[in-house]
Every structure is written in structure tokens, then in C-alpha cells.
Design an enzyme around this catalytic site. Structure first.
Site, PDB file in Angstrom:
ATOM      1  N   GLY A 231      -2.895   2.564   8.759  1.00 27.94           N
ATOM      2  CA  GLY A 231      -2.501   1.420   7.934  1.00 27.94           C
ATOM      3  C   GLY A 231      -3.508   0.292   8.039  1.00 27.94           C
ATOM      4  O   GLY A 231      -4.180   0.126   9.058  1.00 27.94           O
TER       5      GLY A 231
ATOM      6  N   THR B 188     -22.089  -5.421   5.739  1.00 28.26           N
ATOM      7  CA  THR B 188     -21.419  -4.534   6.701  1.00 28.26           C
ATOM      8  C   THR B 188     -21.919  -3.110   6.476  1.00 28.26           C
ATOM      9  O   THR B 188     -22.105  -2.671   5.338  1.00 28.26           O
ATOM     10  CB  THR B 188     -19.894  -4.624   6.568  1.00 28.26           C
ATOM     11  OG1 THR B 188     -19.516  -4.298   5.226  1.00 28.26           O
ATOM     12  CG2 THR B 188     -19.380  -6.012   6.907  1.00 28.26           C
TER      13      THR B 188
ATOM     14  N   LYS C 114      -6.245  -7.079   0.185  1.00 25.63           N
ATOM     15  CA  LYS C 114      -7.379  -7.604   0.967  1.00 25.63           C
ATOM     16  C   LYS C 114      -7.097  -9.014   1.490  1.00 25.63           C
ATOM     17  O   LYS C 114      -7.429  -9.334   2.636  1.00 25.63           O
ATOM     18  CB  LYS C 114      -8.649  -7.582   0.128  1.00 25.63           C
ATOM     19  CG  LYS C 114      -9.100  -6.157  -0.173  1.00 25.63           C
ATOM     20  CD  LYS C 114     -10.426  -6.089  -0.856  1.00 25.63           C
ATOM     21  CE  LYS C 114     -10.704  -4.692  -1.392  1.00 25.63           C
ATOM     22  NZ  LYS C 114     -10.628  -3.636  -0.376  1.00 25.63           N
TER      23      LYS C 114
ATOM     24  N   GLY D   9     -20.581  -0.171   8.019  1.00 29.30           N
ATOM     25  CA  GLY D   9     -19.651   0.812   8.589  1.00 29.30           C
ATOM     26  C   GLY D   9     -19.783   0.845  10.101  1.00 29.30           C
ATOM     27  O   GLY D   9     -19.937  -0.200  10.740  1.00 29.30           O
TER      28      GLY D   9
ATOM     29  N   ASP E  68       0.842  -1.200   0.000  1.00 25.04           N
ATOM     30  CA  ASP E  68       0.000   0.000   0.000  1.00 25.04           C
ATOM     31  C   ASP E  68       0.874   1.244   0.000  1.00 25.04           C
ATOM     32  O   ASP E  68       1.766   1.404   0.851  1.00 25.04           O
ATOM     33  CB  ASP E  68      -0.910   0.018   1.239  1.00 25.04           C
ATOM     34  CG  ASP E  68      -2.026  -1.020   1.149  1.00 25.04           C
ATOM     35  OD1 ASP E  68      -2.163  -1.664   0.074  1.00 25.04           O
ATOM     36  OD2 ASP E  68      -2.760  -1.185   2.139  1.00 25.04           O
TER      37      ASP E  68
ATOM     38  N   ASP F 161     -11.503  -5.737   6.048  1.00 26.04           N
ATOM     39  CA  ASP F 161     -10.674  -6.959   6.065  1.00 26.04           C
ATOM     40  C   ASP F 161     -10.570  -7.515   7.480  1.00 26.04           C
ATOM     41  O   ASP F 161     -10.605  -8.732   7.687  1.00 26.04           O
ATOM     42  CB  ASP F 161      -9.275  -6.649   5.513  1.00 26.04           C
ATOM     43  CG  ASP F 161      -9.342  -6.161   4.086  1.00 26.04           C
ATOM     44  OD1 ASP F 161     -10.253  -6.594   3.349  1.00 26.04           O
ATOM     45  OD2 ASP F 161      -8.501  -5.321   3.691  1.00 26.04           O
TER      46      ASP F 161
HETATM   47  O1  RIB Z   1      -9.162  -3.316   1.987  1.00 31.49           O
HETATM   48  C1  RIB Z   1      -8.014  -2.525   2.044  1.00 31.49           C
HETATM   49  C2  RIB Z   1      -7.025  -2.992   1.030  1.00 31.49           C
HETATM   50  O2  RIB Z   1      -7.563  -2.776  -0.261  1.00 31.49           O
HETATM   51  C3  RIB Z   1      -5.718  -2.248   1.037  1.00 31.49           C
HETATM   52  O3  RIB Z   1      -4.765  -2.789   1.908  1.00 31.49           O
HETATM   53  C4  RIB Z   1      -5.314  -2.268  -0.415  1.00 31.49           C
HETATM   54  O4  RIB Z   1      -4.160  -3.025  -0.681  1.00 31.49           O
HETATM   55  C5  RIB Z   1      -6.516  -2.797  -1.191  1.00 31.49           C
HETATM   56  O5  RIB Z   1      -6.342  -4.077  -1.576  1.00 31.49           O
END
Ligand code: RIB
Length: 290
Positions: free
Chosen positions: A273, A206, A38, A208, A11, A238
Site C-alpha cells: 500500500g 529520483t 499523491k 529508484g 486506491d 510520495d
Molecule cells: O504515487 C502513488 C499514488 O498515485 C497512488 O496512491 C495513487 O492514488 C496515485 O495517485
């Protein structure tokens, strides 16, 4: 054992006071190169909570690839199912502003995951209690894997993100599917209240910080979220998915699993992050006891 079949990205995250308009350049405040994707995020979310996790995916033979495989290993994720291929490691360009983000993913090596890779690692996959997938790798490979899991009675949790159309035949093969409101509308073209009622105990939407909901066959079940101070929402979905899979493999009821997943997601948004705020089981317990 939980298997995650999916994406691994580096990222490239920028915090900015405003999103640029078309043709505009703005000055950002902060930049960081941090592990994401993800699939990898969901694997680490499960592992941090205490699950045994193995990963099937692809990385490039480059510096990001090396860093990302060691990051997974440092979280005790088994990486024997990761192949290094002739393509650059996937990246995500992430703009973060005001509790919101905009993400562009360049799949790179993630697009090189093949059906053959699924077959080659089937001896690993077939030991799983649940297999988690998302839509950052080829849809054909996801379709192949969910069908194969279904034939072997292995539960599948599909997080249909980023939103893409897929054959509704897939709904027969997945055990759980976890769109957010936007993805639900995109995929099913109708309000989420109707969709959850059509697929009881299967579609979990979901919402939020409002939590998540599903239908239990009789009633709509809304499991409230936990309101907290948000630093960065990247990876909250995630964390929800990883925690949900962890709880389901620990035989939680669906309501309790969704509740645990909501709490885990609320902790994840408190740090910067995608993986920075993912909680351990003790951290989730502390919040549950509050
Ligand atoms: O869901 C967040 C993720 O989406 C990030 O980490 C990015 O890499 C994208 O895949």
C-alpha cells in the site's frame, strides 16, 4: 507548517502474477481498497515524520470521501482546507506485479480544486514554510498557486507527477522540483544530467533504488539509495517527497535532506500500500544508524 495542495484517492489495488495483455483476462491474487493519492500520501509521509501538515483539496460526498478525510485526520493532518463537492471521490486503479505497478487515476473530485479555493484558504497557506504540489489536480490551479507562493516568498516543492507538459516559466517560481527519470525526459525532452545542471539545487531527479541526484552548481551530486526487499513500490516517490519537505523545513542541507528522503522511501517499499510502509522519524533514524 507544511501545506500540501493536491489529490486524495482511494486506491483499488490488485496484486497479480501477470499484467493482462490487450483483450486478455487474468486471475489476480489479492485485492485491497486503501487510501492513496499523491497529495494525501505526501501529506501523511510528512506527518508521520513529525511535521505539522495541512491539506487543501477536494473529496466527493460519498463513502470514500468520508473514509479518506478520517484517514488524514487520524494522521494529524489538518483537513480544514478540504472541500466536499458534487463529484465522486478520486480513485486509482493499481495493478501490482513483480516489484512494478501500473496506475490509472480517475480524478473525480480532485479536478474540482479551484483558484478560488486557494484564495479562500490563503490565510492558512501563507503560514507555510513549504507548499508541496503534484499534477493530479488542475494545472491552472497549480500554476496559480506556485506563482502566489513565489510572490509571498514561500518555498514550493513541485512533484511533477503524473508527467505533464507545463510552461517552463514555472521553473522560476518553484524552489524544488522532483521528477523521476521518465518524468524528467517527458517534461524537459533532454537527459536528466543536463537538466539538473541547468537548474542547480532545484531539480532533484529520483532514480529508484539508485537514489536521487541534483547539481550543486559545480558538480553532479548523486545521493545513493538503500537497497532493500521490495513488497510494493506504490507511494515510494510520495514518501520521498514528503520526507524531503520535512527535512528541508528542519533546515537539513539539501544532500542530507535527499539522503533522509531516500531512507524513508526505502522503508516505504517494504510494506503493501502507498501509505502502509511510510516510516516514523525513529524508524528512519534506526536505518540511518545501521
Ligand atoms: O504515487 C502513488 C499514488 O498515485 C497512488 O496512491 C495513487 O492514488 C496515485 O495517485
Amino acid at each position: 507548517m507544511i501545506t500540501v495542495l493536491g489529490s486524495i484517492n482511494m486506491d483499488l489495488a490488485v496484486v497479480t502474477a501477470s499484467f493482462p495483455e490487450q483483450g486478455e483476462t487474468v486471475l489476480g491474487n489479492e485485492f485491497a481498497t486503501i487510501p492513496g493519492g499523491k497529495g494525501a500520501n505526501q501529506a501523511i509521509a510528512c506527518a508521520k515524520l513529525g511535521s505539522n501538515v495541512q491539506f487543501i483539496g477536494c473529496l466527493g460526498r460519498d463513502r470514500f470521501g468520508e473514509q479518506l478525510v478520517s484517514n488524514l485526520q487520524s494522521h494529524r493532518v489538518n483537513t480544514a482546507g478540504i472541500q466536499f463537492v458534487d463529484a465522486p471521490t478520486g480513485i486509482a486503479n493499481i495493478l501490482i506485479h513483480n516489484n512494478d505497478n501500473r496506475i490509472i487515476v480517475v480524478p473525480g473530485a480532485n479536478a474540482k480544486v479551484t483558484k478560488q479555493q486557494i484564495d479562500e484558504h490563503w490565510h492558512m497557506i501563507e503560514k507555510s514554510k513549504i507548499v508541496i504540489m503534484q499534477l493530479e489536480i488542475s494545472k491552472d490551479v497549480v500554476a496559480y498557486a506556485i506563482q502566489k507562493c513565489s510572490e509571498s516568498n514561500i518555498d514550493v516543492l513541485l512533484n511533477p507527477a503524473p508527467a505533464q507538459h507545463f510552461s517552463l516559466e514555472w521553473m522560476e517560481y518553484v524552489t524544488y522540483i522532483t521528477p523521476n527519470e521518465y518524468e524528467c525526459q517527458q517534461i524537459f525532452q533532454r537527459p536528466y544530467e543536463q537538466v539538473v545542471a541547468e537548474y542547480p539545487n532545484k531539480v532533484i531527479v529520483t532514480l529508484g533504488d539508485k537514489g536521487a541526484c541534483y547539481h550543486d552548481g559545480k558538480n553532479l551530486v548523486v545521493v545513493n539509495g538503500y537497497h532493500t526487499e521490495v513488497v510494493d513500490t506504490t507511494g515510494a516517490g510520495d514518501t520521498f517527497n514528503g520526507a524531503l519537505a520535512h527535512a528541508l523545513t528542519q533546515n537539513y542541507t539539501l544532500t542530507d535532506a535527499v539522503y533522509l528522503a531516500n531512507i524513508a522511501a526505502s522503508l516505504s517499499v517494504e510494506k503493501f500500500g502507498a501509505q502502509g510502509g511510510m516510516p516514523t522519524f525513529d524508524q528512519v533514524q534506526q536505518r540511518l544508524n545501521k
